[in-house]
Design a protein around this motif. Structure first.
Motif, PDB file in Angstrom:
ATOM      1  N   GLU A   1       0.707  -1.245   0.070  1.00 30.59           N
ATOM      2  CA  GLU A   1      -0.086   0.138   0.001  1.00 30.59           C
ATOM      3  C   GLU A   1       1.092   1.346  -0.060  1.00 30.59           C
ATOM      4  O   GLU A   1       2.124   1.230   0.400  1.00 30.59           O
TER       5      GLU A   1
ATOM      6  N   CYS B   1      -4.813  -3.247   2.569  1.00 29.86           N
ATOM      7  CA  CYS B   1      -5.373  -3.888   1.320  1.00 29.86           C
ATOM      8  C   CYS B   1      -5.323  -5.348   1.673  1.00 29.86           C
ATOM      9  O   CYS B   1      -4.332  -5.945   2.329  1.00 29.86           O
TER      10      CYS B   1
ATOM     11  N   CYS C   1      -2.551   0.298  -3.975  1.00 28.53           N
ATOM     12  CA  CYS C   1      -2.289  -0.976  -3.385  1.00 28.53           C
ATOM     13  C   CYS C   1      -1.855  -2.092  -4.755  1.00 28.53           C
ATOM     14  O   CYS C   1      -2.456  -2.237  -5.618  1.00 28.53           O
TER      15      CYS C   1
END
Length: 121
Positions: A6, A96, A22
């Motif tokens: 990320e 993420c 991400c």
């Protein structure tokens, strides 16, 4: 194996915007449902939003609906989270996550390391 990285977090004033990214490694990105979670200090990690493999379907938590937008670019192996009208209660580490077919968000297959988002009042 999929690695998720990320980026894009930071400090922003209430009402401002941030865009998280991400980036995923590997050649199977398009086979994963992708999602964003967040964890505020002293609280449990919570679901924010997810997006289908094709990008055609999304699902948002009520707390961010109308303010956050998820998107993905399968050619770039990247999923994005556009966050607008940020509030101090959005302050959290944002993660993420990737989900294979047949799995559930109760146990994602892969997590990123997280990126800090801080919203000042």
């Amino acid at each position: 194996q999929v690695q998720l990285v990320e980026s894009g977090g930071g400090l922003v004033q209430a009402g401002g915007s941030l865009r998280l990214s991400c980036a995923a490694s590997g050649r199977t990105f398009s086979s994963y449902v992708m999602g964003w979670f967040r964890q505020a200090p002293g609280k449990e990690r919570e679901f924010v939003v997810d997006i289908s493999r094709s990008g055609g379907s999304t699902y948002y938590a009520d707390s961010v609906k109308g303010r956050f937008t998820i998107s993905r670019d399968n050619a770039k192996n990247t999923v994005y989270l556009q966050m607008n009208s940020l509030k101090p209660e959005d302050t959290a580490v944002y993660y993420c996550a990737a989900l294979r077919a047949g799995s559930s968000w109760s146990r994602p297959n892969y997590w990123g390391q997280g990126t800090q988002v801080t919203v000042s009042s």
